[in-house]
Scaffold this active site. Structure first.
Site, short mmCIF file in Angstrom:
data_model
loop_
_atom_site.label_atom_id
_atom_site.label_comp_id
_atom_site.label_asym_id
_atom_site.label_seq_id
_atom_site.Cartn_x
_atom_site.Cartn_y
_atom_site.Cartn_z
N LYS A 154 -73.21 -24.76 4.11
CA LYS A 154 -72.01 -24.97 3.49
C LYS A 154 -71.94 -25.91 2.36
O LYS A 154 -71.09 -25.73 1.50
CB LYS A 154 -70.98 -25.55 4.77
CG LYS A 154 -70.65 -24.13 5.75
CD LYS A 154 -69.41 -23.74 6.14
CE LYS A 154 -69.28 -22.37 6.91
NZ LYS A 154 -69.43 -22.69 8.10
N LYS A 174 -75.68 -6.13 9.04
CA LYS A 174 -74.53 -6.27 9.85
C LYS A 174 -73.21 -6.34 9.35
O LYS A 174 -72.93 -6.80 8.17
CB LYS A 174 -74.84 -7.36 10.83
CG LYS A 174 -74.28 -8.78 10.59
CD LYS A 174 -74.51 -9.64 11.62
CE LYS A 174 -73.64 -10.75 11.42
NZ LYS A 174 -73.08 -11.66 12.32
N LYS A 234 -67.62 -10.53 7.67
CA LYS A 234 -66.43 -10.89 6.75
C LYS A 234 -67.11 -11.17 5.43
O LYS A 234 -66.51 -10.90 4.58
CB LYS A 234 -65.86 -12.34 7.29
CG LYS A 234 -64.35 -12.09 7.77
CD LYS A 234 -63.86 -13.28 8.36
CE LYS A 234 -64.58 -13.52 9.64
NZ LYS A 234 -64.20 -14.61 10.44
P1 ADP Z 1 -68.27 -12.93 10.74
O1 ADP Z 1 -69.87 -12.75 10.58
O2 ADP Z 1 -67.75 -11.87 10.29
O3 ADP Z 1 -67.94 -14.30 9.82
P2 ADP Z 1 -68.29 -14.60 13.15
O4 ADP Z 1 -69.52 -15.31 12.50
O5 ADP Z 1 -66.81 -15.34 12.78
O6 ADP Z 1 -68.22 -13.19 12.21
O7 ADP Z 1 -68.23 -13.99 14.43
C1 ADP Z 1 -67.49 -14.17 15.71
C2 ADP Z 1 -68.19 -13.47 16.79
O8 ADP Z 1 -68.30 -11.96 16.56
C3 ADP Z 1 -69.61 -14.01 17.16
O9 ADP Z 1 -69.79 -14.25 18.52
C4 ADP Z 1 -70.41 -12.92 16.61
O10 ADP Z 1 -71.82 -12.84 17.30
C5 ADP Z 1 -69.88 -11.62 16.73
N1 ADP Z 1 -70.09 -10.84 15.65
C6 ADP Z 1 -69.82 -10.92 14.39
N2 ADP Z 1 -70.27 -9.79 13.72
C7 ADP Z 1 -70.78 -9.16 14.55
C8 ADP Z 1 -71.57 -7.87 14.22
N3 ADP Z 1 -71.65 -7.26 13.21
N4 ADP Z 1 -72.21 -7.26 15.39
C9 ADP Z 1 -72.13 -7.79 16.52
N5 ADP Z 1 -71.30 -9.04 16.98
C10 ADP Z 1 -70.77 -9.65 15.73
#
Ligand code: ADP
Ligand code: TRP
Length: 358
Positions: A115, A223, A226
């Site tokens: 970050k 995967k 966001k």
């Molecule tokens: P992002 O990657 O969109 O920023 P976050 O890091 O805020 O999402 O993830 C919040 C929760 O959702 C975590 O527990 C994470 O493991 C789960 N998560 C996020 N993206 C995925 C994905 N593509 N597959 C499975 N779990 C996910």
């Protein structure tokens, strides 16, 4: 709330809408956990402040995440849902715990380096992970308009406090948060040893028995996430959702019977396995195997099956967002519960550290 169950706590930063990855990777598991554990789920708005500087956006995101949690099946009669900033005890605990946390160990945290690099506009290439010294120099030398805020550095202290204040035993988090959890364990141990007390519980990641789901994106690789810009959101309306699925990356189609699946096609099947009827998935697998598959048909089917999952959730989200009173009631109850434990922990920690009335 049933007191003899082990406490589970997890938080999410309100930085945007929830997508299918969040739903299958986290939310649907929380919904299962609420049946077996004493759960607290919270919205980490103070953590979001480390990267978000738009007040209206933050406020909007807190509301939308709350509505999305509730709509996805998190039940406020079974668990406590609260907003981090509604528990002011956490801020004081954060100050106190910071006295036992080293600047060096915080600076070495992977998420901080990542970050900080983003704040300074440095790419990964010109500042490798092992290159601690150069990132430190960049931070110290940064001009004031490109500063790395101190809140970002102490992010792991606040996260540790969220967990330790509630005496949580289990913390279900994704892989990217494991280092923070390890720091939490270390801070807890250090505090207990330093004062010769057994104040804090060392928490563990909650391992779900089943294999972890990785929900893929629609862009052919990796995967859903966001920051990857490849998401299907729970709030996407049918038109938007269908368009996204129809635009998903594919390949030229199988040339020979029983060909292996390319990554983009394997991803579409993974999404299908999560949302479609097993017989439907098998039908498309067979069509792939004998080369009769038409990707357009597969995508149409997939879009409709995803919509079957998301439509009721989207409708509930919209109902909940229209009901401020309901949201306020849920959060007030959650904050009451969270403050009860946090204020007890704070009183103990103040006493242990020598902040006592004359
Ligand atoms: P992002 O990657 O969109 O920023 P976050 O890091 O805020 O999402 O993830 C919040 C929760 O959702 C975590 O527990 C994470 O493991 C789960 N998560 C996020 N993206 C995925 C994905 N593509 N597959 C499975 N779990 C996910
Ligand atoms: N840091 C977590 C994330 O970005 C959010 C979070 C804050 C959290 N405090 C927490 C998660 C306590 C679990 C427990 O996803």
């Amino acid at each position: 709330m049933i007191k003899d169950k082990e406490v589970v706590l997890s938080g999410i930063r309100p930085t945007g809408n929830l997508h299918l990855g969040n739903y299958y990777g986290a939310l649907s598991k929380f919904v299962r956990l609420q049946e077996t554990h004493d759960c607290l789920f919270f919205i980490a708005d103070l953590h979001a402040l480390t990267t978000n500087t738009d007040p209206d956006e933050l406020h909007r995101n807190v509301k939308s995440i709350l509505a999305e949690y509730l709509a996805a099946g998190i039940d406020p009669d079974k668990v406590s849902i609260f907003v981090q900033s509604d528990v002011p005890e956490l801020s004081e605990l954060y100050l106190l715990l910071n006295m036992h946390v080293g600047i060096g160990e915080l600076m070495r945290t992977a998420s901080f380096k990542d970050k900080a690099r983003q704040c300074l506009g440095l790419s990964r290439e010109n500042c490798s992970d092992s290159d601690d010294e150069s990132i430190e120099k960049e931070i110290i030398g940064a001009s004031t308009n490109k500063r790395v805020c101190a809140g970002l550095l102490t992010y792991p202290t606040l996260m540790a406090v969220d967990i330790l204040a509630q005496k949580a035993r289990w913390v279900p988090v994704g892989k990217d948060q494991l280092q923070h959890l390890e720091l939490t364990r270390r801070f807890a141990r250090r505090f207990n040893q330093f004062y010769g007390v057994e104040e804090f519980i060392e928490p563990d990641n909650f391992e779900f028995g089943d294999a972890p789901v990785k929900v893929p994106g629609l862009d052919g690789s990796g995967k859903m996430g966001k920051s990857e810009g490849n998401c299907i959101y729970l709030v996407d309306d049918p038109k938007v959702l269908r368009k996204k699925v129809m635009r998903a990356v594919t390949d030229e189609g199988p040339k020979e019977p029983n060909s292996p699946l390319s990554e983009p096609i394997a991803n579409l099947f993974t999404l299908m396995e999560l949302t479609s009827d097993p017989a439907v998935v098998q039908q498309f697998r067979d069509a792939y195997a004998d080369c009769s598959i038409r990707y357009g048909d597969l995508k149409k089917q997939l879009a409709e099956d995803i919509l079957k999952v998301t439509t009721p959730i989207r409708e509930r989200i919209n109902d909940i967002l229209a009901d401020d009173d309901y949201m306020r009631r849920v959060l007030a109850r959650g904050a009451d519960r969270a403050r009860q434990q946090a204020s007890q922990t704070l009183a103990e920690v103040r006493h242990i550290m020598g902040i006592r009335k004359i």
